[in-house]
Design a protein around this motif. Structure first.
Motif, PDB file in Angstrom:
ATOM      1  N   LEU A   1      -7.754  80.956 -17.250  1.00  0.00           N
ATOM      2  CA  LEU A   1      -7.243  82.299 -16.948  1.00  0.00           C
ATOM      3  C   LEU A   1      -7.331  83.280 -18.112  1.00  0.00           C
ATOM      4  N   ILE A   2      -7.532  82.778 -19.354  1.00  0.00           N
ATOM      5  CA  ILE A   2      -7.323  83.692 -20.482  1.00  0.00           C
ATOM      6  C   ILE A   2      -8.591  84.302 -21.047  1.00  0.00           C
ATOM      7  N   ASP A   3      -9.614  84.457 -20.198  1.00  0.00           N
ATOM      8  CA  ASP A   3     -10.811  85.148 -20.681  1.00  0.00           C
ATOM      9  C   ASP A   3     -10.504  86.597 -21.031  1.00  0.00           C
ATOM     10  N   ALA A   4      -9.462  87.146 -20.391  1.00  0.00           N
ATOM     11  CA  ALA A   4      -9.131  88.558 -20.626  1.00  0.00           C
ATOM     12  C   ALA A   4      -8.332  88.682 -21.913  1.00  0.00           C
ATOM     13  N   GLN A   5      -8.658  89.718 -22.701  1.00  0.00           N
ATOM     14  CA  GLN A   5      -8.040  89.862 -24.020  1.00  0.00           C
ATOM     15  C   GLN A   5      -6.519  89.954 -23.936  1.00  0.00           C
ATOM     16  N   GLU A   6      -6.026  90.787 -22.992  1.00  0.00           N
ATOM     17  CA  GLU A   6      -4.562  90.994 -23.039  1.00  0.00           C
ATOM     18  C   GLU A   6      -3.812  89.745 -22.591  1.00  0.00           C
ATOM     19  N   ALA A   7      -4.415  88.954 -21.675  1.00  0.00           N
ATOM     20  CA  ALA A   7      -3.764  87.699 -21.259  1.00  0.00           C
ATOM     21  C   ALA A   7      -3.718  86.727 -22.432  1.00  0.00           C
ATOM     22  N   ALA A   8      -4.832  86.662 -23.168  1.00  0.00           N
ATOM     23  CA  ALA A   8      -4.883  85.750 -24.315  1.00  0.00           C
ATOM     24  C   ALA A   8      -3.873  86.172 -25.370  1.00  0.00           C
ATOM     25  N   GLU A   9      -3.721  87.485 -25.545  1.00  0.00           N
ATOM     26  CA  GLU A   9      -2.790  87.984 -26.566  1.00  0.00           C
ATOM     27  C   GLU A   9      -1.347  87.670 -26.162  1.00  0.00           C
TER      28      GLU A   9
ATOM     29  N   SER B   1      -5.686  70.834 -25.285  1.00  0.00           N
ATOM     30  CA  SER B   1      -4.764  71.614 -26.130  1.00  0.00           C
ATOM     31  C   SER B   1      -5.531  72.291 -27.256  1.00  0.00           C
ATOM     32  N   ASN B   2      -6.426  71.531 -27.883  1.00  0.00           N
ATOM     33  CA  ASN B   2      -7.249  72.099 -28.944  1.00  0.00           C
ATOM     34  C   ASN B   2      -8.096  73.258 -28.416  1.00  0.00           C
ATOM     35  N   ARG B   3      -8.696  73.040 -27.256  1.00  0.00           N
ATOM     36  CA  ARG B   3      -9.583  74.075 -26.705  1.00  0.00           C
ATOM     37  C   ARG B   3      -8.788  75.331 -26.348  1.00  0.00           C
ATOM     38  N   LEU B   4      -7.554  75.137 -25.877  1.00  0.00           N
ATOM     39  CA  LEU B   4      -6.741  76.303 -25.512  1.00  0.00           C
ATOM     40  C   LEU B   4      -6.313  77.070 -26.772  1.00  0.00           C
ATOM     41  N   LEU B   5      -5.926  76.341 -27.820  1.00  0.00           N
ATOM     42  CA  LEU B   5      -5.570  77.006 -29.089  1.00  0.00           C
ATOM     43  C   LEU B   5      -6.734  77.882 -29.563  1.00  0.00           C
TER      44      LEU B   5
ATOM     45  N   ALA C   1      -9.235  79.015 -27.789  1.00  0.00           N
ATOM     46  CA  ALA C   1      -9.523  80.098 -26.838  1.00  0.00           C
ATOM     47  C   ALA C   1      -8.556  81.269 -27.008  1.00  0.00           C
ATOM     48  N   LEU C   2      -7.295  80.968 -27.343  1.00  0.00           N
ATOM     49  CA  LEU C   2      -6.303  82.044 -27.543  1.00  0.00           C
ATOM     50  C   LEU C   2      -6.760  82.963 -28.667  1.00  0.00           C
ATOM     51  N   ILE C   3      -7.321  82.370 -29.717  1.00  0.00           N
ATOM     52  CA  ILE C   3      -7.797  83.181 -30.850  1.00  0.00           C
ATOM     53  C   ILE C   3      -9.098  83.899 -30.476  1.00  0.00           C
ATOM     54  N   ARG C   4     -10.024  83.171 -29.865  1.00  0.00           N
ATOM     55  CA  ARG C   4     -11.347  83.753 -29.579  1.00  0.00           C
ATOM     56  C   ARG C   4     -11.258  84.911 -28.592  1.00  0.00           C
ATOM     57  N   HIS C   5     -10.367  84.792 -27.610  1.00  0.00           N
ATOM     58  CA  HIS C   5     -10.302  85.855 -26.598  1.00  0.00           C
ATOM     59  C   HIS C   5      -9.374  87.001 -26.976  1.00  0.00           C
TER      60      HIS C   5
END
Length: 515
Positions: A338-346, A374-378, A380-384
């Motif tokens: 779900l967090i491809d969008a910048q504001e969701a990731a932020e 978990s690693n991939r989500l961490l 992704a939060l930074i990348r997106h």
């Protein structure tokens, strides 16, 4: 056991001249002997050559056909008896008996065929070619009040549906309508038999949806009556139906068009309501199935924003406290989709509770899936998000060392995700992160990745980008100088991959200027 030999001799004579009474008596003796010691009795039956005579006793006119079928079912429990039963020509007369009206004959015939063909794909395929599918579907419809017969048919379908192209045949023969009927009848019953049938029937529905063609046929562009009926299972009060409904949706959600149609027609709200009913002391299998469905639905890009605004992340985050790895795994996968969008990731990346839980799960050594997600989500939060606040939250929660470890993963895709996230950290918040990067030995790891012949080109490229970004930190810069990076980098200038070679030239210039 001595009188067994007599019985077999006697049976040989009576089977030929068909003297009814003595024949029945002999068959009863055999069944008794099989009940006492199946294996030994079966061996003697095979040695006696009596199997060849059974075919003539399985005709529709024969009065003892149910008993003979029962004996065949019993001997075929032994693996060594299955081929002899086939060689004795028993399959064809048994298949004919499936047209009988007598429920006892049907039950014993079904058992006999099931045991002979158990575990043999070629024999099962032979049965299908002889037309048993429509016959069994018809039986299921006629005898749905007979629990033993219903169970026998359902088990047979479960075995046949394991064969690839058969799922579509079963659907075309009308099996699904029968299954929906069974579910309808049994849903409110608390009788043991009915609960078993409900489970077997609804599980079989889900199994049929594993075939792409059968799944698409039943979806019918979202208009299919089967699809609609399955939707109605999700809000039911029966756990087994909720589970089957959610698994069915996860199976329908195997291509973008289906996913988009379902999201536009309100499936997300139904699944969120279902999850809500299982937050406190919920049923783990239902949680897992509903999260699987949401994760699949979140794959098409167009669905992500719709699902975010429907509140899926909030619904999913309620399960952060779950101690069940399968639930944790699906929860992480859903969030990552779900967090491809910048504001969701932020927004998620600044959620301290989530980030702390991710860091904890990054250490779940016993559950590689949870650890990897978990690693991939961490990362992704930074990348997106590309957000300083997110990076600070991850640094404060102790997540940096996990991203550094992830850069050494055996999966190139994960290594890459880690390196890109680390490069963003170095570009945006190097001062905050440098201590953690130093103690995680990032510089040594990058040296190893660049020196290793087996590293993929994109890994080499991103490692060099990261080295350049680390030069802004005094302590890390010093480590880079101490490790003689120039030697490794200058070798890469002649790398066959153009991007790697170019990046090597740039990195070499940078290292030379800064040394």
């Amino acid at each position: 056991m001595d009188n067994l030999s007599d019985t077999l001799k006697k049976l040989k004579i009576t089977a030929v001249d068909k003297t009814e009474d003595s024949l029945e008596g002999c068959l009863d003796c055999l069944l008794q002997a099989l009940a006492q010691n199946n294996t030994e009795t079966s061996e003697k039956i095979q040695a006696s050559g009596i199997l060849q005579l059974f075919a003539s006793l399985l005709t529709p006119q024969s009065s003892c056909k149910a008993k003979v079928a029962n004996i065949i079912a019993e001997v075929a429990k032994n693996e060594f008896m299955r081929i002899p039963c086939v060689d004795a020509g028993l399959i064809s007369p048994l298949v004919q008996l499936l047209n009988s009206k007598d429920q006892e004959v049907l039950l014993q015939t079904g058992r006999a065929l099931g045991n002979i063909c158990y575990d043999s794909h070629s024999l099962q395929a032979q049965l299908i070619n002889m037309g048993v599918i429509p016959t069994l579907v018809k039986l299921l419809g006629i005898h749905c009040q007979n629990a033993a017969l219903t169970e026998m048919c359902l088990v047979a379908f479960g075995n046949l549906a394991e064969l690839d192209a058969i799922k579509l045949q079963l659907v075309e023969a009308g099996l699904v309508e029968c299954l929906l009927e069974i579910v309808q009848q049994k849903v409110d019953s608390d009788k043991e038999d009915d609960i078993t049938e409900l489970k077997t029937g609804s599980d079989l529905m889900v199994l049929l949806l594993l075939g792409d063609e059968s799944m698409q046929k039943l979806f019918e562009g979202g208009k299919g009556s089967v699809f609609q009926r399955v939707l109605s299972w999700i809000p039911s009060n029966n756990h087994q139906l909720q589970l089957a409904g959610a698994l069915a949706i996860a199976n329908f959600a195997r291509n973008d068009a289906n996913c988009i149609h379902m999201v536009d027609n309100g499936i997300v709200e139904k699944l969120m309501d279902l999850l809500d009913r299982h937050v406190e002391d919920g049923n783990v299998t239902v949680q897992h199935a509903a999260l699987s469905a949401l994760r699949n639905l979140a794959i098409p890009v167009i669905n992500k924003a719709k699902m975010l605004s429907a509140g899926v992340t909030e619904a999913v985050l309620k399960f952060l406290k779950s101690e069940m790895p399968p639930v944790q795994f699906k929860l992480l996968g859903t969030l990552r989709m779900l967090i491809d969008a910048q504001e969701a990731a932020e927004q998620l990346g600044k959620n301290v509770k989530l980030v702390e839980r991710l860091v904890e799960w990054c250490e779940a050594k016993d559950h590689a899936g949870v650890m990897g997600e978990s690693n991939r989500l961490l990362s992704a939060l930074i990348r997106h998000s590309k957000s300083k606040d997110v990076i600070k939250t991850i640094v404060q929660s102790g997540g940096i060392k996990h991203l550094v470890t992830m850069a050494t993963s055996e999966h190139v895709i994960m290594q890459n995700e880690a390196l890109v996230a680390l490069a963003l950290i170095a570009a945006l918040e190097l001062g905050t992160a440098e201590k953690d990067l130093e103690s995680a030995k990032l510089v040594q790891i990058l040296h190893r990745l660049l020196a290793d012949e087996r590293s993929a080109p994109e890994i080499k490229y991103n490692s060099m980008v990261l080295i350049c970004a680390l030069m802004g930190s005094e302590c890390l810069h010093k480590e880079v100088q101490d490790l003689a990076f120039l030697d490794v980098v200058s070798k890469l200038r002649s790398h066959e991959n153009k991007s790697v070679a170019q990046q090597a030239s740039l990195t070499e210039q940078r290292l030379t200027v800064e040394s």
